[in-house]
Design a protein around this motif. Structure first.
Motif, PDB file in Angstrom:
ATOM      1  N   GLN A 158       0.925  -1.250   0.009  1.00 53.78           N
ATOM      2  CA  GLN A 158       0.241  -0.184  -0.063  1.00 53.78           C
ATOM      3  C   GLN A 158       0.997   1.235  -0.180  1.00 53.78           C
ATOM      4  O   GLN A 158       0.606   2.046  -0.742  1.00 53.78           O
ATOM      5  CB  GLN A 158      -1.054   0.013   1.179  1.00 53.78           C
ATOM      6  N   GLN A 159       1.840   1.322   0.933  1.00 58.77           N
ATOM      7  CA  GLN A 159       2.733   2.358   0.913  1.00 58.77           C
ATOM      8  C   GLN A 159       3.433   2.712  -0.421  1.00 58.77           C
ATOM      9  O   GLN A 159       3.431   3.783  -0.926  1.00 58.77           O
ATOM     10  CB  GLN A 159       3.742   2.186   1.797  1.00 58.77           C
ATOM     11  N   ARG A 160       4.061   1.522  -0.977  1.00 62.71           N
ATOM     12  CA  ARG A 160       4.351   1.735  -2.536  1.00 62.71           C
ATOM     13  C   ARG A 160       3.536   1.922  -3.487  1.00 62.71           C
ATOM     14  O   ARG A 160       3.829   2.896  -4.316  1.00 62.71           O
ATOM     15  CB  ARG A 160       5.145   0.218  -3.017  1.00 62.71           C
ATOM     16  N   PHE A 161       2.113   1.515  -3.416  1.00 69.88           N
ATOM     17  CA  PHE A 161       1.337   2.113  -4.539  1.00 69.88           C
ATOM     18  C   PHE A 161       1.020   3.533  -4.140  1.00 69.88           C
ATOM     19  O   PHE A 161       0.890   4.293  -5.168  1.00 69.88           O
ATOM     20  CB  PHE A 161       0.001   0.949  -4.000  1.00 69.88           C
ATOM     21  N   VAL A 162       0.885   3.952  -2.988  1.00 73.83           N
ATOM     22  CA  VAL A 162       0.488   5.486  -2.870  1.00 73.83           C
ATOM     23  C   VAL A 162       1.745   6.266  -3.036  1.00 73.83           C
ATOM     24  O   VAL A 162       1.439   7.444  -3.954  1.00 73.83           O
ATOM     25  CB  VAL A 162       0.370   5.848  -1.178  1.00 73.83           C
ATOM     26  N   ALA A 163       3.026   5.738  -2.929  1.00 71.68           N
ATOM     27  CA  ALA A 163       4.125   6.636  -3.368  1.00 71.68           C
ATOM     28  C   ALA A 163       4.339   6.494  -4.808  1.00 71.68           C
ATOM     29  O   ALA A 163       4.301   7.587  -5.555  1.00 71.68           O
ATOM     30  CB  ALA A 163       5.387   5.930  -3.019  1.00 71.68           C
ATOM     31  N   ASN A 164       3.778   5.377  -5.456  1.00 70.37           N
ATOM     32  CA  ASN A 164       3.973   5.468  -7.126  1.00 70.37           C
ATOM     33  C   ASN A 164       2.968   6.291  -7.637  1.00 70.37           C
ATOM     34  O   ASN A 164       2.857   7.145  -8.895  1.00 70.37           O
ATOM     35  CB  ASN A 164       3.880   3.925  -7.498  1.00 70.37           C
ATOM     36  N   ALA A 165       1.526   6.117  -7.145  1.00 71.97           N
ATOM     37  CA  ALA A 165       0.480   6.901  -7.500  1.00 71.97           C
ATOM     38  C   ALA A 165       0.874   8.381  -7.498  1.00 71.97           C
ATOM     39  O   ALA A 165       0.572   9.278  -8.372  1.00 71.97           O
ATOM     40  CB  ALA A 165      -0.451   6.620  -6.855  1.00 71.97           C
ATOM     41  N   SER A 166       1.391   8.903  -6.299  1.00 70.77           N
ATOM     42  CA  SER A 166       1.737  10.249  -6.070  1.00 70.77           C
ATOM     43  C   SER A 166       2.752  10.875  -7.244  1.00 70.77           C
ATOM     44  O   SER A 166       2.511  11.805  -7.711  1.00 70.77           O
ATOM     45  CB  SER A 166       2.252  10.468  -4.759  1.00 70.77           C
ATOM     46  N   VAL A 212      -6.313   8.766 -13.181  1.00 70.95           N
ATOM     47  CA  VAL A 212      -7.166   8.712 -12.016  1.00 70.95           C
ATOM     48  C   VAL A 212      -8.410   7.881 -12.308  1.00 70.95           C
ATOM     49  O   VAL A 212      -8.821   6.800 -11.479  1.00 70.95           O
ATOM     50  CB  VAL A 212      -7.895  10.036 -11.851  1.00 70.95           C
ATOM     51  N   ASP A 213      -8.654   7.548 -13.478  1.00 67.91           N
ATOM     52  CA  ASP A 213      -9.830   6.232 -13.909  1.00 67.91           C
ATOM     53  C   ASP A 213      -9.424   5.221 -13.756  1.00 67.91           C
ATOM     54  O   ASP A 213      -9.949   4.348 -13.292  1.00 67.91           O
ATOM     55  CB  ASP A 213     -10.106   6.697 -15.384  1.00 67.91           C
ATOM     56  N   ALA A 214      -8.117   4.870 -14.043  1.00 62.09           N
ATOM     57  CA  ALA A 214      -7.557   3.508 -13.951  1.00 62.09           C
ATOM     58  C   ALA A 214      -7.532   3.225 -12.432  1.00 62.09           C
ATOM     59  O   ALA A 214      -7.883   1.996 -12.160  1.00 62.09           O
ATOM     60  CB  ALA A 214      -5.967   3.550 -14.301  1.00 62.09           C
ATOM     61  N   LEU A 215      -7.034   4.232 -11.512  1.00 60.34           N
ATOM     62  CA  LEU A 215      -7.061   4.112  -9.952  1.00 60.34           C
ATOM     63  C   LEU A 215      -8.441   3.585  -9.717  1.00 60.34           C
ATOM     64  O   LEU A 215      -8.532   2.821  -8.755  1.00 60.34           O
ATOM     65  CB  LEU A 215      -6.361   5.334  -9.438  1.00 60.34           C
ATOM     66  N   LEU A 216      -9.481   4.417 -10.242  1.00 59.34           N
ATOM     67  CA  LEU A 216     -10.856   3.868  -9.520  1.00 59.34           C
ATOM     68  C   LEU A 216     -11.276   2.931 -10.112  1.00 59.34           C
ATOM     69  O   LEU A 216     -11.922   2.050  -9.484  1.00 59.34           O
ATOM     70  CB  LEU A 216     -11.713   5.180 -10.163  1.00 59.34           C
ATOM     71  N   GLU A 325       1.716  -6.289 -10.885  1.00 51.39           N
ATOM     72  CA  GLU A 325       1.852  -5.215  -9.649  1.00 51.39           C
ATOM     73  C   GLU A 325       1.431  -3.846 -10.130  1.00 51.39           C
ATOM     74  O   GLU A 325       1.815  -3.437 -11.235  1.00 51.39           O
ATOM     75  CB  GLU A 325       2.920  -5.415  -8.815  1.00 51.39           C
ATOM     76  N   PRO A 326       0.788  -2.904  -9.522  1.00 49.82           N
ATOM     77  CA  PRO A 326       0.452  -1.593  -9.847  1.00 49.82           C
ATOM     78  C   PRO A 326       1.914  -1.119 -10.223  1.00 49.82           C
ATOM     79  O   PRO A 326       2.670  -1.135  -9.601  1.00 49.82           O
ATOM     80  CB  PRO A 326       0.015  -0.792  -8.716  1.00 49.82           C
TER      81      PRO A 326
END
Length: 380
Positions: A158-166, A212-216, A325-326
């Motif tokens: 989750q931390q890696r996902f948030v960092a990558n998304a940011s 954003v659409d892909a994340l949703l 993986e994301p």
């Protein structure tokens, strides 16, 4: 966690009291049995003739029946007194022993509780690591450690996902900010420059919107909320995706081969269309000039299958699991390559949400084959 007030009937206390009750009950039962046996056996005078006298050791003579009653009374009194003393002693020793043994047995549970209370984002590396007997407590401790391993992995992901998304969102926003600042700082800016800036900002905003659409879509697939269950054929999504990518397919001169047999499933039409669309988009994006794409849908046994293969750059088979993986692209993470790096993550999430599986094989000459398997409509 707030402290509990008043008397607290802990498990240790309850087990100790239970052991004490069982010991006292068993002791009293044995006393009762012994008392009944003595009362039934000590009747020797009943075998003598009435009026028979017996001479005691001190020379005193008593009627046999009177002597029998005195002996029986003395035996009963002795049995009762000494029996109660024995029951009391055994109960005290048993209760104290049980309290100590139960406390030792429950010590790992206290360790589990203490570890759970200390858990947080910075302490997920703590474990019980129980080294006692291989019993139920050891099983509980091992299960707790395994749960912490899964939580730690999920928290790290989750931390890696948030960092990558940011990072992914920051890039188009930074591009827009830079273009606007540079353009506005030029006092001699003309219409052509403004149009160029507008084009760059539009492209960057489209990239951010697509991310954003892909994340949703990924969140919806993994959360399994609001999913519809309708009859869908996997081949339908393939045709729509190929139509949407037709311009890009013709631009890089890709040869497309399709064999779409019926592959009926029950699921959410929009998610299943997105699943097929992501596979086709990946097959086009990560291909080379004059390459190939082959698509096959079919059903066998209990599953409907969709296979999408493509030529392209070589991929190490060891890197294939990481592609799901994301934000992973061709075994690389956040490289700025084409796409958001969420395509195969969404494919896996949609498959799992529909009770299916997905697998991929790296081809020796380059490219991959991705195969999904979903339960047939008649099996759902």
């Amino acid at each position: 966690m707030p402290a509990r007030r008043g008397f607290r009937p802990t498990l240790r206390l309850r087990l100790t009291l239970l052991n004490g009750v069982l010991l006292v009950g068993a002791g009293v039962l044995l006393m009762l049995v012994a008392w009944l046996v003595v009362n039934a056996v000590l009747h020797p005078a009943d075998e003598l003739a009435p009026g028979t006298m017996v001479r005691l050791a001190d020379g005193q003579q008593l009627d046999a029946r009177q002597w029998q009653e005195s002996v029986l009374s003395a035996a009963q009194t002795e049995l009762t007194v000494k029996g109660l003393v024995a029951v009391l002693a055994i109960s005290v020793v048993g209760v104290l022993g049980a309290y100590a043994v139960v406390g030792r047995a429950l010590r790992p549970l206290h360790h589990v509780t203490a570890t759970a209370r200390k858990l947080g984002g910075e302490t997920l590396d703590q474990r019980i690591r129980y080294t006692g007997a291989d019993d139920e407590v050891a099983e509980l401790a091992d299960t707790f450690d395994a749960m912490l391993d899964r939580l730690g992995a999920a928290f790290t992901a989750q931390q890696r996902f948030v960092a990558n998304a940011s990072h992914e969102l920051r890039t188009p926003l930074a591009v827009m900010r830079t273009e606007i600042d540079v353009t506005l700082s030029d006092p001699a800016v003309d219409t052509a420059e403004l149009k160029r800036m507008a084009t760059v900002v539009r492209d960057a905003s489209e990239r951010a919107n697509a991310l954003v659409d892909a994340l949703l879509m990924l969140a919806r697939s993994e959360g399994r909320t609001g999913l519809r269950n309708e009859p869908v054929d996997l081949g339908t999504g393939v045709l729509g995706a190929l139509s949407a990518m037709d311009h890009e397919v013709r631009r890089i001169k890709l040869a497309v081969d399709t064999r779409l047999d019926p592959a009926p499933v029950i699921g959410d039409p929009s998610l299943l269309d997105r699943l097929a669309g992501n596979l086709i988009e990946n097959a086009v994006r990560y291909n080379h000039l004059g390459g190939q794409i082959w698509v096959e849908s079919r059903h066998d046994g209990e599953y409907a299958r969709l296979m999408v293969g493509n030529t392209g750059f070589k991929v190490d088979q060891a890197d294939v699991p990481g592609l799901f993986e994301p934000f992973r692209r061709g075994g690389r993470e956040r490289t700025g390559a084409r796409g958001s790096g969420l395509g195969l993550s969404i494919v896996r999430a949609v498959c799992v949400a529909h009770g299916g599986t997905v697998g991929a094989v790296a081809l020796p000459g380059g490219g991959m084959e991705v195969t999904i398997a979903l339960p047939l409509a008649s099996e759902r």
